[in-house]
Write a protein that holds these residues in place. Structure first.
Motif, PDB file in Angstrom:
ATOM      1  N   VAL A  18       0.825  -1.202   0.000  1.00 56.53           N
ATOM      2  CA  VAL A  18       0.000   0.000   0.000  1.00 56.53           C
ATOM      3  C   VAL A  18       0.867   1.263   0.000  1.00 56.53           C
ATOM      4  O   VAL A  18       0.532   2.260  -0.636  1.00 56.53           O
ATOM      5  CB  VAL A  18      -1.025  -0.001   1.168  1.00 56.53           C
ATOM      6  N   ILE A  19       2.032   1.194   0.647  1.00 52.87           N
ATOM      7  CA  ILE A  19       2.925   2.361   0.610  1.00 52.87           C
ATOM      8  C   ILE A  19       3.367   2.622  -0.824  1.00 52.87           C
ATOM      9  O   ILE A  19       3.369   3.762  -1.293  1.00 52.87           O
ATOM     10  CB  ILE A  19       4.150   2.154   1.540  1.00 52.87           C
ATOM     11  N   ASP A  20       3.709   1.531  -1.555  1.00 52.90           N
ATOM     12  CA  ASP A  20       4.141   1.701  -2.946  1.00 52.90           C
ATOM     13  C   ASP A  20       3.020   2.231  -3.831  1.00 52.90           C
ATOM     14  O   ASP A  20       3.226   3.117  -4.657  1.00 52.90           O
ATOM     15  CB  ASP A  20       4.675   0.373  -3.500  1.00 52.90           C
TER      16      ASP A  20
ATOM     17  N   LEU B  44       0.481   4.017  -2.959  1.00 54.69           N
ATOM     18  CA  LEU B  44       0.235   5.422  -2.636  1.00 54.69           C
ATOM     19  C   LEU B  44       1.321   6.305  -3.226  1.00 54.69           C
ATOM     20  O   LEU B  44       1.064   7.377  -3.762  1.00 54.69           O
ATOM     21  CB  LEU B  44       0.191   5.612  -1.122  1.00 54.69           C
TER      22      LEU B  44
ATOM     23  N   SER C 172       0.803   6.551  -6.987  1.00 56.47           N
ATOM     24  CA  SER C 172      -0.341   7.356  -7.379  1.00 56.47           C
ATOM     25  C   SER C 172      -0.106   8.822  -7.029  1.00 56.47           C
ATOM     26  O   SER C 172      -0.594   9.718  -7.699  1.00 56.47           O
ATOM     27  CB  SER C 172      -1.638   6.830  -6.767  1.00 56.47           C
TER      28      SER C 172
ATOM     29  N   ARG D 252      -0.296  11.924  -9.521  1.00 60.92           N
ATOM     30  CA  ARG D 252      -1.092  13.097  -9.176  1.00 60.92           C
ATOM     31  C   ARG D 252      -0.242  14.353  -9.247  1.00 60.92           C
ATOM     32  O   ARG D 252      -0.679  15.375  -9.723  1.00 60.92           O
ATOM     33  CB  ARG D 252      -1.674  12.946  -7.780  1.00 60.92           C
TER      34      ARG D 252
ATOM     35  N   ASP E  71     -16.633  15.578   1.449  1.00 65.01           N
ATOM     36  CA  ASP E  71     -16.024  14.612   2.370  1.00 65.01           C
ATOM     37  C   ASP E  71     -15.478  15.258   3.638  1.00 65.01           C
ATOM     38  O   ASP E  71     -15.521  14.668   4.710  1.00 65.01           O
ATOM     39  CB  ASP E  71     -14.848  13.886   1.689  1.00 65.01           C
ATOM     40  N   ASN E  72     -14.898  16.447   3.493  1.00 63.43           N
ATOM     41  CA  ASN E  72     -14.159  16.997   4.621  1.00 63.43           C
ATOM     42  C   ASN E  72     -14.805  18.206   5.277  1.00 63.43           C
ATOM     43  O   ASN E  72     -14.589  18.454   6.452  1.00 63.43           O
ATOM     44  CB  ASN E  72     -12.744  17.388   4.173  1.00 63.43           C
TER      45      ASN E  72
ATOM     46  N   ALA F 284     -19.679  18.387   6.618  1.00 60.42           N
ATOM     47  CA  ALA F 284     -20.251  18.073   7.935  1.00 60.42           C
ATOM     48  C   ALA F 284     -20.478  19.344   8.746  1.00 60.42           C
ATOM     49  O   ALA F 284     -21.410  19.414   9.535  1.00 60.42           O
ATOM     50  CB  ALA F 284     -19.333  17.118   8.689  1.00 60.42           C
TER      51      ALA F 284
ATOM     52  N   GLY G 140     -15.398  30.003  18.049  1.00 55.71           N
ATOM     53  CA  GLY G 140     -15.612  28.907  17.104  1.00 55.71           C
ATOM     54  C   GLY G 140     -14.289  28.295  16.679  1.00 55.71           C
ATOM     55  O   GLY G 140     -13.274  28.981  16.623  1.00 55.71           O
ATOM     56  N   VAL G 141     -14.316  27.003  16.426  1.00 55.58           N
ATOM     57  CA  VAL G 141     -13.087  26.327  16.006  1.00 55.58           C
ATOM     58  C   VAL G 141     -13.243  25.773  14.600  1.00 55.58           C
ATOM     59  O   VAL G 141     -14.180  25.047  14.302  1.00 55.58           O
ATOM     60  CB  VAL G 141     -12.735  25.166  16.963  1.00 55.58           C
TER      61      VAL G 141
ATOM     62  N   PRO H 281     -10.999  23.450  12.217  1.00 59.19           N
ATOM     63  CA  PRO H 281      -9.776  22.644  12.343  1.00 59.19           C
ATOM     64  C   PRO H 281      -8.727  23.033  11.298  1.00 59.19           C
ATOM     65  O   PRO H 281      -9.056  23.613  10.275  1.00 59.19           O
ATOM     66  CB  PRO H 281     -10.261  21.214  12.094  1.00 59.19           C
ATOM     67  N   SER H 282      -7.482  22.702  11.604  1.00 62.79           N
ATOM     68  CA  SER H 282      -6.408  22.901  10.637  1.00 62.79           C
ATOM     69  C   SER H 282      -6.322  21.650   9.764  1.00 62.79           C
ATOM     70  O   SER H 282      -6.443  20.536  10.247  1.00 62.79           O
ATOM     71  CB  SER H 282      -5.089  23.093  11.384  1.00 62.79           C
TER      72      SER H 282
ATOM     73  N   ASN I  30      -2.177  18.835   8.175  1.00 65.74           N
ATOM     74  CA  ASN I  30      -1.670  17.473   8.340  1.00 65.74           C
ATOM     75  C   ASN I  30      -2.648  16.407   7.884  1.00 65.74           C
ATOM     76  O   ASN I  30      -2.401  15.224   8.036  1.00 65.74           O
ATOM     77  CB  ASN I  30      -1.303  17.225   9.799  1.00 65.74           C
ATOM     78  N   ARG I  31      -3.794  16.822   7.374  1.00 66.20           N
ATOM     79  CA  ARG I  31      -4.804  15.852   6.984  1.00 66.20           C
ATOM     80  C   ARG I  31      -4.941  15.750   5.472  1.00 66.20           C
ATOM     81  O   ARG I  31      -5.215  14.683   4.933  1.00 66.20           O
ATOM     82  CB  ARG I  31      -6.147  16.256   7.571  1.00 66.20           C
TER      83      ARG I  31
END
Lengths: 289, 243
Positions: A72-74, A76, A79, A83, A118-119, A122, A259-260, A262-263, A266-267
Motif C-alpha cells: 500500500v505504501i508503494d 500510494l 499514485s 497526481r 467529504d471533509n 459536515a 468557534g473552532v 480545524p487545521s 496534516n490531513r
C-alpha cells in the motif's frame, strides 16, 4: 462386529448392527478427497511463497517477501507521483491568478466539490450555506477575507485550531467576565437587533448605541458593519453564525464565543487544500469569461 | 480405514486428549509467538497511556456500543488510507484493553477522528446526528451531556488497567479522580501536573461547552479528540513500517 460385503452396492459394511439394520461403509467421492488434497497442496505453496509460519522470535517471510504495508505504501507513492504531474498546474501560477482562470475552474471544480463534501460538508453544509455555529461560505460576509490566498491560509492553519499559525479570534465573554451588566447587555441586544433590521425595544436603543461604540466596534466595525477581516462577523446582515434572536444574542454577549475551524495541513495534501480554497472562492464569486 | 484410527476412536480418554492436542495447535501457532516475537508491536514515539478522562470516554464508547457501527482500524488498502489517513499500527492500540478495532462499518472509521472536527461539532453531532449530517442513521446520545461523569470510579478503572499491563504508576492512580475533573476544566489549577504525568499535547479544556459540570459528554469528546493523534505515522520511514 462382522464386516460383510454387500453385493448390490459392491461396498463393505461398517460392521455395526442395530436391530438388524446394517450400515454401508461407502467412501467419500474421489473428487472431494482430491480437492481436499489440493487445498493442502495450495497451503504448502502459500507457506513457501508468503509470510506464514511464526517461530520463537520471528516468522517465515516467504520467497516473495510480500508485505501488505509495503504494497500500500508503494501504491500510494506511485499514485501520488502521478497526481503530482497532473497537479503541477495548480502550483504553476499564484493562487489569485488560478482563481480567475475559467479553464482551471472547469478542470478542478467537480473533484474539489467531492473533497468539500467529504471533509467540510459536515460543518459548513454540502451547499456551503453553513448551519448554526458554522458560517456560510457563500455569502458576501467574510470573517477573515475572501482573497484566495487568505482562504487557503484559513484552511491550512484553521481558526482557534491549536495550530502554531492558527488564526485567532475570540468574542469576549462580557457578562461572565463582569465587563458589562445584565441591563447593559439587553441594551446591546436591542442595538444589534436594530442594526440587523429586526424588531427591537426602542427605549434601550440610545444607550445601546453608545455601549456598542465603546465595547464592540473595535472588532465588529463601526455600526457592526464588519469588514475588518479579523475574525469578527458583520452584524448588520441577516446571516447569523449563532443566531439573531434576543436570547441567543444575549448568550453570545454574556458567554462569549470561540468557534473552532480545524487545521487541515496534516490531513490533506497541499494540492487538495489549494483546490478547496479555489472551490470556496468560486462558489462565492462570478468569474468573467 | 486405518485400524490405528479405529482403535483410537474407541478409546474415549485417549481420543479426547488427542482432540485437545490438535485443537490447541492453532492457538499455539497463532497466539504463543506473539509473546516472544517483538516486532509485532512497532517501536514508535508518541504513544502514551490514556488520561483518566479519556479512559472514562473510552468506557462510555464501549458501554454505548459505538464499536458496533464504527471500526478503529484503517486497513492497508489504498481506499482506506485515502479516506481515513495512514493505516493503523499495532502500537497505536497497545494500551487498549479491550481493543476497539471492530469489524463493521455502518459509520466511518474513527481511528484518526481526533482533530478532524471541533468539540462543538462533536457535541452537536452526538446530541442530534441528523441536525448536522443530513440522512445520518446514527442514534442520538444527548443524554450524555445531561449525565454527570462518575469520576469516583476512575481510580479503580486505572488500577484495573494497570493489572492487565498498562503502565499506570502510583502517581497516576493516586491522582486519577482529581485529573479526570481537571482535564475538562479550562481554569484547572493542575494543568501542569496533568502534563507532567501524561505528557505534552494533552487537550485540557471544557469539551462539552458547559463549564458548570464534568459530563459524560466531556469524557467521550476528550476521547474522540485524541484518537489517532499520538503517533506521527506519516513521519515514519517505510523500513520502520514494513513487517
Amino acid at each position: 462386529m462382522q464386516i460383510e460385503h454387500d453385493k448390490v452396492s459392491g461396498q463393505d459394511t461398517t460392521g455395526h448392527e442395530w436391530d438388524g439394520i446394517k450400515e454401508l461403509n461407502t467412501p467419500i467421492p474421489r473428487v472431494v478427497t482430491w480437492s481436499y488434497q489440493l487445498t493442502i497442496l495450495f497451503s504448502i505453496c502459500y507457506w513457501v511463497l508468503y509470510p506464514a509460519w511464526p517461530y520463537v522470535t520471528d516468522f517465515t517471510r516467504g520467497l516473495t517477501g510480500y508485505s501488505s504495508r509495503e504494497e500500500v505504501i508503494d501504491i500510494l507513492q506511485s499514485s501520488s507521483n502521478e497526481r503530482e504531474v497532473s497537479i503541477a498546474t495548480l502550483f504553476s501560477l499564484p493562487i489569485d491568478e488560478l482563481a480567475e482562470n475559467t479553464a482551471i475552474r472547469k478542470q478542478y471544480e467537480t473533484s474539489a466539490s467531492v473533497l468539500f463534501a467529504d471533509n467540510c460538508g459536515a460543518c459548513h453544509g454540502a451547499d456551503l450555506e453553513g448551519q448554526t455555529k458554522f458560517p456560510n461560505l457563500k455569502d458576501e460576509a467574510w470573517l477573515w477575507s475572501d482573497l484566495p490566498e487568505e482562504i487557503e491560509a484559513t484552511i491550512l492553519y484553521g481558526i482557534n485550531s491549536g495550530h502554531d499559525e492558527e488564526r485567532y479570534a475570540e468574542m469576549t465573554a462580557f457578562g461572565r467576565d463582569e465587563i458589562l451588566t445584565k441591563e447593559e447587555i439587553s441594551e446591546l441586544v436591542a442595538y444589534v437587533q436594530s442594526i440587523s433590521g429586526q424588531p427591537h425595544d426602542e427605549a434601550l436603543l440610545a444607550s445601546g448605541t453608545e455601549l456598542f461604540e465603546e465595547n464592540c466596534s473595535g472588532c465588529h466595525g463601526d455600526g457592526g458593519e464588519g469588514g475588518l477581516e479579523s475574525g469578527a462577523p458583520i452584524l448588520t446582515d441577516n446571516f447569523w453564525i449563532y443566531g439573531g434572536d434576543a436570547q441567543t444574542l444575549s448568550d453570545t454577549i454574556w458567554h462569549g464565543r470561540k468557534g473552532v475551524m480545524p487545521s487541515w495541513e496534516n490531513r490533506l495534501s497541499k494540492a487538495d487544500i489549494r483546490k478547496l480554497a479555489l472551490y470556496v472562492y468560486w462558489q462565492s464569486h462570478e468569474l468573467e469569461e | 480405514m486405518s485400524t490405528a484410527h479405529q482403535k483410537l476412536e474407541r478409546h474415549s480418554l485417549k481420543f479426547t486428549i488427542m482432540i485437545l492436542l490438535v485443537a490447541s495447535l492453532g492457538g499455539l501457532f497463532e497466539i504463543a509467538p506473539l509473546f516472544t516475537i517483538d516486532n509485532t508491536v512497532e517501536k514508535v514515539e508518541g504513544m502514551r497511556v490514556y488520561t483518566p478522562l479519556e479512559l472514562a470516554g473510552r468506557d462510555i464508547y464501549v458501554r454505548e456500543g459505538c464499536y458496533a457501527c464504527h471500526s478503529q482500524m484503517i486497513r492497508t488498502l489504498k481506499s482506506d488510507v485515502d479516506r481515513y489517513g495512514s493505516f493503523s499500527l499495532a502500537a497505536e492500540s497497545m494500551y487498549d484493553h479491550p481493543f476497539q478495532w471492530g469489524s463493521k462499518r455502518t459509520g466511518p472509521d474513527l481511528a484518526r477522528i481526533g482533530g478532524k472536527y471541533s468539540d462543538d461539532w462533536h457535541v452537536a453531532h452526538l446530541k442530534a446526528p441528523r441536525e448536522v449530517v443530513k440522512g445520518s442513521v446514527m442514534p442520538g446520545y444527548g443524554f450524555l451531556a445531561d449525565t454527570n461523569l462518575d469520576t469516583d470510579k476512575m481510580r479503580a478503572a486505572l488500577v484495573a488497567q494497570s493489572r492487565v499491563g498498562v503502565p499506570y504508576g502510583e502517581e497516576h492512580i493516586e491522582n486519577a479522580i482529581k485529573d479526570t475533573a481537571a482535564q475538562a476544566d479550562p481554569e484547572a489549577e493542575f494543568e501542569d501536573e496533568i502534563i507532567e504525568r501524561y505528557g505534552e499535547g494533552i487537550n485540557i479544556r471544557d469539551f462539552d461547552g458547559n463549564r458548570d459540570r464534568v459530563s459524560e459528554m466531556d469524557a467521550l469528546v476528550a476521547y474522540l479528540q485524541m484518537l489517532g493523534t499520538l503517533v506521527e505515522v506519516d513521519a515514519l520511514k517505510k523500513e520502520e513500517l514494513v513487517r
